[in-house]
Scaffold this motif. Structure first.
Motif, short mmCIF file in Angstrom:
data_model
loop_
_atom_site.label_atom_id
_atom_site.label_comp_id
_atom_site.label_asym_id
_atom_site.label_seq_id
_atom_site.Cartn_x
_atom_site.Cartn_y
_atom_site.Cartn_z
N TYR A 1 35.75 11.62 37.72
CA TYR A 1 34.38 11.64 37.68
C TYR A 1 34.02 11.82 39.41
O TYR A 1 34.69 11.39 40.19
CB TYR A 1 33.63 10.70 37.03
CG TYR A 1 33.63 9.18 37.67
CD1 TYR A 1 32.45 8.70 38.41
CD2 TYR A 1 34.70 8.43 37.53
CE1 TYR A 1 32.31 7.57 39.10
CE2 TYR A 1 34.45 7.01 38.11
CZ TYR A 1 33.43 6.78 38.85
OH TYR A 1 33.22 5.66 39.54
N ALA A 2 32.88 12.17 39.65
CA ALA A 2 32.21 12.18 41.08
C ALA A 2 31.10 11.28 41.35
O ALA A 2 30.59 11.15 40.30
CB ALA A 2 32.07 13.70 41.26
N ILE A 3 31.23 10.56 42.48
CA ILE A 3 29.97 10.05 42.88
C ILE A 3 29.15 11.14 43.61
O ILE A 3 29.65 12.29 43.83
CB ILE A 3 30.12 9.10 43.71
CG1 ILE A 3 31.00 9.23 44.82
CG2 ILE A 3 30.94 7.85 42.93
CD1 ILE A 3 31.30 7.62 45.77
N ALA A 4 27.97 10.66 44.17
CA ALA A 4 26.64 11.58 44.63
C ALA A 4 27.50 12.25 45.81
O ALA A 4 27.10 13.58 45.86
CB ALA A 4 25.75 10.93 45.02
N ASP A 5 28.33 11.84 46.61
CA ASP A 5 28.83 12.54 47.85
C ASP A 5 29.91 13.38 47.62
O ASP A 5 30.62 14.15 48.27
CB ASP A 5 28.98 11.48 49.08
CG ASP A 5 30.61 10.80 48.85
OD1 ASP A 5 31.11 11.03 47.65
OD2 ASP A 5 30.86 9.84 49.45
N GLY A 6 30.44 13.56 46.21
CA GLY A 6 31.26 14.52 45.73
C GLY A 6 32.77 14.00 45.61
O GLY A 6 33.82 14.35 45.42
N THR A 7 33.01 12.57 46.21
CA THR A 7 34.20 12.01 46.04
C THR A 7 34.40 11.67 44.73
O THR A 7 33.72 11.37 43.98
CB THR A 7 34.09 10.42 46.72
OG1 THR A 7 33.49 10.70 48.07
CG2 THR A 7 35.31 9.69 46.61
N VAL A 8 35.99 12.14 44.45
CA VAL A 8 36.49 12.08 43.20
C VAL A 8 37.05 10.62 42.73
O VAL A 8 37.74 10.23 43.80
CB VAL A 8 37.52 13.15 42.87
CG1 VAL A 8 38.03 13.12 41.51
CG2 VAL A 8 36.58 14.59 43.06
N ARG A 9 36.59 10.08 41.79
CA ARG A 9 37.19 8.65 41.57
C ARG A 9 37.80 8.79 39.96
O ARG A 9 37.66 9.68 39.15
CB ARG A 9 36.05 7.62 41.51
CG ARG A 9 35.57 7.63 43.06
CD ARG A 9 34.37 6.50 43.24
NE ARG A 9 35.17 5.13 42.88
CZ ARG A 9 35.50 4.34 43.80
NH1 ARG A 9 35.54 4.70 44.98
NH2 ARG A 9 36.03 3.13 43.56
N TYR A 10 38.22 7.60 39.35
CA TYR A 10 38.77 7.50 38.08
C TYR A 10 38.27 6.72 37.43
O TYR A 10 37.87 5.61 37.83
CB TYR A 10 40.24 7.41 38.19
CG TYR A 10 41.17 7.82 37.10
CD1 TYR A 10 41.23 9.56 37.07
CD2 TYR A 10 41.82 7.47 36.09
CE1 TYR A 10 41.77 9.93 36.09
CE2 TYR A 10 42.47 7.96 35.13
CZ TYR A 10 42.32 9.38 35.26
OH TYR A 10 43.32 9.79 34.18
N GLY A 11 37.86 6.96 36.33
CA GLY A 11 37.08 6.06 35.16
C GLY A 11 37.74 6.00 33.76
O GLY A 11 38.20 6.98 33.44
N SER A 12 37.26 4.56 33.15
CA SER A 12 37.77 4.68 31.72
C SER A 12 36.34 4.63 31.02
O SER A 12 35.34 4.32 31.61
CB SER A 12 38.35 3.35 31.41
OG SER A 12 37.73 2.20 31.64
N TYR A 13 36.13 5.19 29.77
CA TYR A 13 34.96 5.44 28.96
C TYR A 13 35.28 5.23 27.48
O TYR A 13 36.17 5.28 27.06
CB TYR A 13 34.48 6.78 29.29
CG TYR A 13 35.54 7.87 28.71
CD1 TYR A 13 35.28 8.48 27.40
CD2 TYR A 13 36.35 8.83 29.60
CE1 TYR A 13 36.18 9.18 26.99
CE2 TYR A 13 36.98 9.88 28.99
CZ TYR A 13 37.13 9.91 27.71
OH TYR A 13 38.03 10.91 27.12
N ALA A 14 34.07 4.92 26.85
CA ALA A 14 34.13 4.63 25.50
C ALA A 14 32.63 5.52 25.00
O ALA A 14 31.76 5.41 25.69
CB ALA A 14 33.94 3.45 24.96
N ILE A 15 32.80 6.30 24.04
CA ILE A 15 31.62 7.04 23.57
C ILE A 15 31.64 6.53 22.14
O ILE A 15 32.27 6.66 21.52
CB ILE A 15 31.72 8.24 23.65
CG1 ILE A 15 32.08 9.09 24.81
CG2 ILE A 15 30.63 9.20 23.11
CD1 ILE A 15 32.69 10.42 25.07
N THR A 16 30.14 5.80 21.87
CA THR A 16 29.90 5.23 20.67
C THR A 16 28.83 5.77 20.09
O THR A 16 27.89 5.89 20.49
CB THR A 16 29.65 3.47 21.00
OG1 THR A 16 30.88 3.11 21.65
CG2 THR A 16 29.38 3.00 19.66
N PRO A 17 29.20 6.25 19.03
CA PRO A 17 27.80 6.82 18.01
C PRO A 17 27.03 5.44 17.54
O PRO A 17 27.60 4.59 17.24
CB PRO A 17 28.44 7.42 16.60
CG PRO A 17 30.08 7.46 16.99
CD PRO A 17 30.19 6.68 18.07
#
Length: 124
Positions: A90-106
């Motif tokens: 994912y990216a932060i505001a200045d365009g730096t690419v970072r790595y994240g974990s996610y969960a999408i819950t209905p």
């Protein structure tokens, strides 16, 4: 005297003070709310994300593979009525690419999915 219990205010406080990224989406992927921690960490302002499709926010927009992944995972969470977990860039505001974990819950009301909760953490 005991302070009046204000459930809505308490839930808002809990949402805003979480130390992970939280966003509430409509079923079409539109961002309805995002917590302050997420905005502060990624240096993205509220007006850049509220009302936009999640995959068109500054977090996903510069990264085509992330955009496609997020769209697919949102669709899968709704279709399969289950929590979808994963990791992505994912990216932060200045365009730096970072790595994240996610969960999408209905999120359900009256036995039907009404919204989605996206939770994320930076694992860069």
């Amino acid at each position: 005297s005991e302070e009046t219990f204000d459930r809505a205010s308490l839930l808002e406080t809990i949402f805003q003070q979480q130390t992970r990224f939280l966003a509430i989406l409509a079923l079409d992927g539109t961002v309805l709310e995002v917590n302050d921690f997420c905005l502060q960490f990624t240096k993205v302002s509220r007006q850049w994300v509220i009302g936009k499709k999640f995959w068109n926010t500054p977090w996903c927009n510069p990264l085509v593979t992330t955009q496609k992944l997020v769209q697919r995972e949102i669709y899968n969470a709704i279709r399969n009525e289950t929590v979808i977990r994963g990791e992505s860039e994912y990216a932060i505001a200045d365009g730096t690419v970072r790595y994240g974990s996610y969960a999408i819950t209905p999120l359900r009301a009256n036995q039907r999915i009404t919204h989605l909760l996206i939770e994320g953490e930076d694992i860069t």
